[in-house]
Design a protein around this motif. Sequence first.
Motif, mmCIF file in Angstrom:
data_model
loop_
_atom_site.group_PDB
_atom_site.id
_atom_site.type_symbol
_atom_site.label_atom_id
_atom_site.label_comp_id
_atom_site.label_asym_id
_atom_site.label_seq_id
_atom_site.Cartn_x
_atom_site.Cartn_y
_atom_site.Cartn_z
ATOM 1 N N LEU A 121 0.744 -1.153 -0.011
ATOM 2 C CA LEU A 121 -0.051 0.019 -0.093
ATOM 3 C C LEU A 121 0.837 1.242 0.097
ATOM 4 C CD1 LEU A 121 -2.724 -0.940 2.887
ATOM 5 C CD2 LEU A 121 -3.024 -0.838 -0.094
ATOM 6 N N GLY A 122 2.119 1.273 0.428
ATOM 7 C CA GLY A 122 3.029 2.243 0.608
ATOM 8 C C GLY A 122 3.670 2.682 -0.729
ATOM 9 N N ARG A 123 3.416 1.860 -1.968
ATOM 10 C CA ARG A 123 4.018 1.979 -3.067
ATOM 11 C C ARG A 123 3.637 3.233 -3.854
ATOM 12 N NH1 ARG A 123 4.339 -4.207 -5.282
ATOM 13 N NH2 ARG A 123 5.811 -5.100 -3.402
ATOM 14 N N GLY A 124 4.284 3.840 -4.585
ATOM 15 C CA GLY A 124 3.534 4.830 -5.550
ATOM 16 C C GLY A 124 3.588 6.334 -4.538
ATOM 17 N N ASP A 125 3.046 7.077 -5.207
ATOM 18 C CA ASP A 125 2.845 8.711 -4.783
ATOM 19 C C ASP A 125 1.561 8.652 -3.834
ATOM 20 O OD1 ASP A 125 3.633 10.144 -8.006
ATOM 21 O OD2 ASP A 125 4.761 9.596 -6.275
ATOM 22 N N ARG A 126 1.696 9.016 -2.549
ATOM 23 C CA ARG A 126 0.827 9.350 -1.657
ATOM 24 C C ARG A 126 0.680 10.642 -0.964
ATOM 25 N NH1 ARG A 126 -0.606 5.386 -3.624
ATOM 26 N NH2 ARG A 126 -0.698 3.242 -2.968
ATOM 27 N N THR A 127 -0.534 10.907 -0.693
ATOM 28 C CA THR A 127 -0.862 12.276 0.096
ATOM 29 C C THR A 127 -0.075 12.366 1.240
ATOM 30 O OG1 THR A 127 -2.783 11.516 1.003
ATOM 31 C CG2 THR A 127 -2.803 12.572 -1.297
ATOM 32 N N THR A 128 -0.014 13.641 1.930
ATOM 33 C CA THR A 128 0.258 13.792 3.083
ATOM 34 C C THR A 128 -0.400 12.908 4.269
ATOM 35 O OG1 THR A 128 1.155 15.911 2.472
ATOM 36 C CG2 THR A 128 1.182 15.488 4.950
ATOM 37 N N SER A 129 -1.690 13.015 4.050
ATOM 38 C CA SER A 129 -2.653 12.317 5.083
ATOM 39 C C SER A 129 -2.464 10.853 4.728
ATOM 40 C CB SER A 129 -4.156 12.784 4.665
ATOM 41 O OG SER A 129 -4.918 12.043 5.373
ATOM 42 N N GLU A 130 -2.282 10.412 3.671
ATOM 43 C CA GLU A 130 -2.156 8.641 3.488
ATOM 44 C C GLU A 130 -0.675 8.442 4.068
ATOM 45 O OE1 GLU A 130 -2.520 8.513 -0.604
ATOM 46 O OE2 GLU A 130 -4.562 8.115 -0.622
ATOM 47 N N LEU A 131 0.332 9.163 3.913
ATOM 48 C CA LEU A 131 1.372 8.984 4.391
ATOM 49 C C LEU A 131 1.483 8.695 6.061
ATOM 50 C CD1 LEU A 131 4.027 10.999 2.276
ATOM 51 C CD2 LEU A 131 3.753 8.816 2.351
ATOM 52 N N CYS A 132 0.675 9.835 6.475
ATOM 53 C CA CYS A 132 0.627 9.842 8.025
ATOM 54 C C CYS A 132 -0.146 8.469 8.531
ATOM 55 C CB CYS A 132 -0.001 10.950 8.426
ATOM 56 S SG CYS A 132 0.730 12.624 8.461
ATOM 57 N N GLN A 133 -1.006 7.867 7.861
ATOM 58 C CA GLN A 133 -1.618 6.905 8.084
ATOM 59 C C GLN A 133 -0.763 5.605 7.972
ATOM 60 O OE1 GLN A 133 -4.832 6.316 9.315
ATOM 61 N NE2 GLN A 133 -5.189 8.570 9.444
ATOM 62 N N LEU A 134 0.136 5.600 6.937
ATOM 63 C CA LEU A 134 0.866 4.559 6.530
ATOM 64 C C LEU A 134 2.120 4.465 7.763
ATOM 65 C CD1 LEU A 134 1.496 4.841 2.816
ATOM 66 C CD2 LEU A 134 0.408 2.893 4.178
#
Length: 261
Positions: free
Chosen positions: A69-82
């Motif tokens: 799920l962490g692959r590719g571009d992610r938003t800031t919010s998604e990165l925080c969740q990850l």
Amino acid sequence: MRELEGQVDVMENSGAFGIPRVPTRPITWSMTAKAKPHKSSEFKSVLLAIAGHDLRQPLQVIQLAHDFLGRGDRTTSELCQLQSGQEAIDRLKNQLDELVAALQLSEPAKRVKLTPVRVGPLLQRATYENEVAAQTKGISVRAAPTSATIESDALLLGTVLRNLISNAVKYTEPGGRILVGCRHIGANIRIDVYDTGIGITGDQIPRMFKAFTRLDPARHDGLGIGLFIVRQATGILGHRIDVASTPCRGSRFSIFASQAE
């Protein structure tokens, strides 16, 4: 129970469900576990093996899913969740390590008390927990329904079944099949895990239940303690293990337990 017995009889006699017929002279092996039921030192070794092996497997799956799920571009919010997810995984890993260490230093464990255990739910649960790994390899796995009840311990027997099915998945090629079921054998219930895997040679059977034994390291990684857990747990429970296998055709691992009154 009669319906299930019929299913297994048909499977053994005519190769239903893709399980090959039991050959005239399969390689067989039987062991009534030498470890005394209720022996505290053996019980602690099983708990350590469960903590070090069974509990790490789902953590590895979670870690792989998280990494995917962490692959590719992610938003800031998604990165925080990850990041939060990774921290939770790391905490679980650390807690598991602490649990293993605590068990090593703990007082002898309490005796296991055998009680009536319904086999059906355990078969379904153990099959379900190995379903993703089986589907990933293109293997069909199912549990035949049963109303049988035996004298056992649900935690340890569940661990035994989970490891036997996991072992069958490891050594069954894509397109193969695994069937779990049980039947009456005199006053006992025989729980079977059938597979159409690569089989086991005669010299491998006696040593495969030893800790850190991998029958084919080139094909499968891991610690090699799954069947060690099976042997230790069945020893505590006082159950018997039977193995019948034909190289290149498949295997049957069986656990014998007393039927509950």
